[in-house]
Design a protein around this motif. Structure first.
Motif, PDB file in Angstrom:
ATOM      1  N   PHE A   1       0.824  -1.203   0.000  1.00 19.91           N
ATOM      2  CA  PHE A   1       0.000   0.000   0.000  1.00 19.91           C
ATOM      3  C   PHE A   1       0.863   1.261   0.000  1.00 19.91           C
ATOM      4  N   SER A   2       1.940   1.239   0.765  1.00 17.71           N
ATOM      5  CA  SER A   2       2.768   2.437   0.887  1.00 17.71           C
ATOM      6  C   SER A   2       3.415   2.812  -0.443  1.00 17.71           C
ATOM      7  N   GLU A   3       3.921   1.813  -1.178  1.00 15.85           N
ATOM      8  CA  GLU A   3       4.553   2.099  -2.450  1.00 15.85           C
ATOM      9  C   GLU A   3       3.514   2.539  -3.490  1.00 15.85           C
ATOM     10  N   ALA A   4       2.349   1.907  -3.474  1.00 12.54           N
ATOM     11  CA  ALA A   4       1.280   2.317  -4.386  1.00 12.54           C
ATOM     12  C   ALA A   4       0.861   3.759  -4.105  1.00 12.54           C
ATOM     13  N   ALA A   5       0.760   4.097  -2.828  1.00 10.70           N
ATOM     14  CA  ALA A   5       0.383   5.466  -2.455  1.00 10.70           C
ATOM     15  C   ALA A   5       1.440   6.470  -2.916  1.00 10.70           C
ATOM     16  N   ARG A   6       2.710   6.083  -2.799  1.00 11.39           N
ATOM     17  CA  ARG A   6       3.784   6.984  -3.231  1.00 11.39           C
ATOM     18  C   ARG A   6       3.709   7.232  -4.741  1.00 11.39           C
ATOM     19  N   ARG A   7       3.449   6.185  -5.510  1.00 12.34           N
ATOM     20  CA  ARG A   7       3.365   6.333  -6.967  1.00 12.34           C
ATOM     21  C   ARG A   7       2.171   7.189  -7.383  1.00 12.34           C
ATOM     22  N   LEU A   8       1.082   7.069  -6.636  1.00 14.05           N
ATOM     23  CA  LEU A   8      -0.131   7.812  -6.968  1.00 14.05           C
ATOM     24  C   LEU A   8      -0.203   9.165  -6.263  1.00 14.05           C
ATOM     25  N   ASN A   9       0.790   9.443  -5.434  1.00 12.82           N
ATOM     26  CA  ASN A   9       0.847  10.703  -4.694  1.00 12.82           C
ATOM     27  C   ASN A   9      -0.373  10.882  -3.786  1.00 12.82           C
ATOM     28  N   ILE A  10      -0.704   9.814  -3.047  1.00  8.93           N
ATOM     29  CA  ILE A  10      -1.796   9.861  -2.067  1.00  8.93           C
ATOM     30  C   ILE A  10      -1.276   9.305  -0.747  1.00  8.93           C
ATOM     31  N   ALA A  11      -2.063   9.465   0.311  1.00 11.42           N
ATOM     32  CA  ALA A  11      -1.667   8.963   1.627  1.00 11.42           C
ATOM     33  C   ALA A  11      -1.804   7.444   1.662  1.00 11.42           C
ATOM     34  N   PRO A  12      -0.897   6.728   2.359  1.00 14.37           N
ATOM     35  CA  PRO A  12      -1.004   5.258   2.454  1.00 14.37           C
ATOM     36  C   PRO A  12      -2.341   4.804   3.022  1.00 14.37           C
ATOM     37  N   GLY A  13      -2.861   5.539   4.000  1.00 15.31           N
ATOM     38  CA  GLY A  13      -4.155   5.179   4.580  1.00 15.31           C
ATOM     39  C   GLY A  13      -5.283   5.281   3.578  1.00 15.31           C
ATOM     40  N   PHE A  14      -5.180   6.224   2.661  1.00 13.17           N
ATOM     41  CA  PHE A  14      -6.201   6.376   1.632  1.00 13.17           C
ATOM     42  C   PHE A  14      -6.183   5.190   0.681  1.00 13.17           C
ATOM     43  N   ALA A  15      -4.989   4.704   0.356  1.00 11.85           N
ATOM     44  CA  ALA A  15      -4.874   3.544  -0.532  1.00 11.85           C
ATOM     45  C   ALA A  15      -5.476   2.306   0.120  1.00 11.85           C
ATOM     46  N   SER A  16      -5.161   2.108   1.396  1.00 13.33           N
ATOM     47  CA  SER A  16      -5.707   0.949   2.118  1.00 13.33           C
ATOM     48  C   SER A  16      -7.223   1.022   2.206  1.00 13.33           C
ATOM     49  N   ALA A  17      -7.749   2.218   2.495  1.00 12.63           N
ATOM     50  CA  ALA A  17      -9.201   2.386   2.612  1.00 12.63           C
ATOM     51  C   ALA A  17      -9.886   2.146   1.268  1.00 12.63           C
ATOM     52  N   ALA A  18      -9.243   2.550   0.159  1.00  8.19           N
ATOM     53  CA  ALA A  18      -9.834   2.355  -1.164  1.00  8.19           C
ATOM     54  C   ALA A  18      -9.970   0.874  -1.493  1.00  8.19           C
ATOM     55  N   VAL A  19      -8.942   0.071  -1.158  1.00 12.13           N
ATOM     56  CA  VAL A  19      -9.003  -1.364  -1.438  1.00 12.13           C
ATOM     57  C   VAL A  19     -10.053  -2.026  -0.553  1.00 12.13           C
ATOM     58  N   GLN A  20     -10.126  -1.621   0.705  1.00 11.61           N
ATOM     59  CA  GLN A  20     -11.158  -2.172   1.597  1.00 11.61           C
ATOM     60  C   GLN A  20     -12.555  -1.838   1.090  1.00 11.61           C
ATOM     61  N   ARG A  21     -12.742  -0.627   0.607  1.00 12.59           N
ATOM     62  CA  ARG A  21     -14.035  -0.219   0.062  1.00 12.59           C
ATOM     63  C   ARG A  21     -14.381  -1.065  -1.162  1.00 12.59           C
ATOM     64  N   LEU A  22     -13.396  -1.330  -2.011  1.00  9.28           N
ATOM     65  CA  LEU A  22     -13.628  -2.169  -3.189  1.00  9.28           C
ATOM     66  C   LEU A  22     -13.984  -3.594  -2.781  1.00  9.28           C
ATOM     67  N   GLU A  23     -13.331  -4.118  -1.757  1.00  8.10           N
ATOM     68  CA  GLU A  23     -13.632  -5.465  -1.276  1.00  8.10           C
ATOM     69  C   GLU A  23     -15.067  -5.550  -0.745  1.00  8.10           C
ATOM     70  N   LYS A  24     -15.514  -4.505  -0.056  1.00 10.26           N
ATOM     71  CA  LYS A  24     -16.889  -4.496   0.448  1.00 10.26           C
ATOM     72  C   LYS A  24     -17.892  -4.447  -0.695  1.00 10.26           C
ATOM     73  N   ALA A  25     -17.576  -3.632  -1.725  1.00 12.13           N
ATOM     74  CA  ALA A  25     -18.481  -3.534  -2.868  1.00 12.13           C
ATOM     75  C   ALA A  25     -18.568  -4.856  -3.616  1.00 12.13           C
ATOM     76  N   LEU A  26     -17.443  -5.577  -3.680  1.00 13.88           N
ATOM     77  CA  LEU A  26     -17.411  -6.868  -4.378  1.00 13.88           C
ATOM     78  C   LEU A  26     -17.810  -8.031  -3.480  1.00 13.88           C
ATOM     79  N   ASN A  27     -17.842  -7.742  -2.175  1.00 14.26           N
ATOM     80  CA  ASN A  27     -18.169  -8.773  -1.173  1.00 14.26           C
ATOM     81  C   ASN A  27     -17.193  -9.950  -1.274  1.00 14.26           C
ATOM     82  N   THR A  28     -15.917  -9.612  -1.356  1.00 15.68           N
ATOM     83  CA  THR A  28     -14.888 -10.653  -1.426  1.00 15.68           C
ATOM     84  C   THR A  28     -13.558 -10.086  -0.948  1.00 15.68           C
ATOM     85  N   ARG A  29     -12.647 -10.977  -0.584  1.00 13.03           N
ATOM     86  CA  ARG A  29     -11.305 -10.558  -0.176  1.00 13.03           C
ATOM     87  C   ARG A  29     -10.392 -10.599  -1.401  1.00 13.03           C
TER      88      ARG A  29
END
Length: 351
Positions: A47-75
């Motif tokens: 998450f940290s490296e992805a956030a650095r490449r996208l110029n966003i906070a690491p916590g935002f990247a983690s929250a985005a993936v969690q939100r996607l998992e909830k929308a898909l109802n899968t891990r």
């Protein structure tokens, strides 16, 4: 009274159900930005490296993936304290996620391309020599870039009346005589060049100064019903105009240039028109460039309302082509001078 209260409660309940359903739908909606962060996390392996490449906070990247998992109802990832790897579901979902990101990029490029494309008619008036020998090829390239554009070309050394004739713009040399027109510089510091063929100089000799021109056969052309027989030079001691004469006159400047190449006399016209002949050695320049009359090249419109996207893009296109032509020529001049002296020289600065 009780019935009215019941109706109010029922309407409130219906609104609450609608809001609740909308909220549940929104929770299940998939955001393309979340998909992009998921794909970037897979590629970055954290998450940290992805956030650095996208110029966003690491916590935002983690929250985005969690939100996607909830929308898909899968891990999508199997996480531990020390590592993170794709789950089996994540492996299956990844190619579809990449396809969605690619589709968005293609859509954005298609919109950008549609905004850049031109259509309709482009009606131009251009001078004969520059038009035939340089501009025709450039306009072919411009129209191939914009195939929906229809080109109407008038090639003449007669000055077009833009306010009365069905023209969008004109390419012309020299300063404007009508201040109400809009002139867009293509080559602001262009000058004329006094030239002759080597065969003519062998036969008649090379003029040593501007006064010698009175004893030479000067090839003249008619521009907009006016004979160009008073040649202006910008000498170190000041400007000087010389009245010249000769045995040939034409209302087509391209014809006058061809006469000069054939060795019939001296020609005094825009350097841009003469560059191919100068490079090939068919013509020789007689006076230093700074001693010759300024002859700026402009794209002219009747008023600013005519500055359509087609005219604006044509202006940028022609400015680049003219700059490249002149840069190549001055580099050729510098290289030729270095060769004659037996040592390499640096290219001339861009003019």
């Amino acid at each position: 009274m009780i019935w009215r209260r019941h109706c109010v409660v029922l309407r409130f309940y219906e609104k609450w159900v609608n809001v609740s359903n909308t909220y549940r739908i929104l929770k299940k909606m998939i955001r393309l930005d979340d998909i992009q962060i998921f794909v970037q996390t897979v590629e970055a392996e954290s998450f940290s490296e992805a956030a650095r490449r996208l110029n966003i906070a690491p916590g935002f990247a983690s929250a985005a993936v969690q939100r996607l998992e909830k929308a898909l109802n899968t891990r999508l990832f199997v996480r531990s304290t020390r590592s993170m790897q794709l789950s089996a579901e994540g492996e299956r979902y990844l190619p579809h996620a990449r396809a969605m990101i690619d589709a968005r990029s293609q859509g954005q490029r298609a919109l950008a391309s549609a905004q850049d494309s031109l259509s309709g008619s482009l009606r131009l008036s251009v001078p004969s020599d520059f038009g035939r020998n340089l501009l025709l090829g450039w306009l072919d390239e411009f129209q191939h870039q914009h195939p929906a554009l229809s080109l109407h070309l008038r090639m003449s050394d007669r000055a077009a009346t833009l306010t009365r004739e069905p023209l969008d713009a004109a390419v012309r040399y020299g300063a404007l005589s009508d201040s109400s027109l809009v002139a867009i510089p293509l080559v602001e510091n262009n000058r004329r060049a006094l030239c002759a063929a080597p065969s003519y100089l062998e036969r008649a000799g090379k003029p040593a100064n501007v006064d010698d021109l009175r004893h030479h056969n000067c090839l003249r052309f008619v521009w907009s019903e006016q004979l160009h027989e008073r040649w202006l030079f910008t000498l170190p001691g000041g400007n000087k105009t010389v009245s010249v004469s000769g045995n040939r006159i034409s209302d087509d400047a391209d014809t006058v240039r061809r006469w000069a190449v054939a060795g019939e006399g001296l020609v005094y016209k825009s350097r841009i028109d003469l560059i191919p002949d100068l490079r090939a050695g068919r013509l020789v320049e007689i006076f230093p460039p700074a001693h010759c009359e300024p002859s700026p090249l402009n794209l002219i419109c009747a008023d600013r309302s005519r500055l359509t996207p087609a005219i604006t893009q044509l202006k940028t296109f022609l400015q680049a082509r003219c700059a490249n032509l002149l840069d190549d020529y001055w580099q050729h001049v510098a290289a030729s001078a270095g060769t004659r002296k037996g040592k390499p020289r640096r290219a001339a600065p861009r003019r």
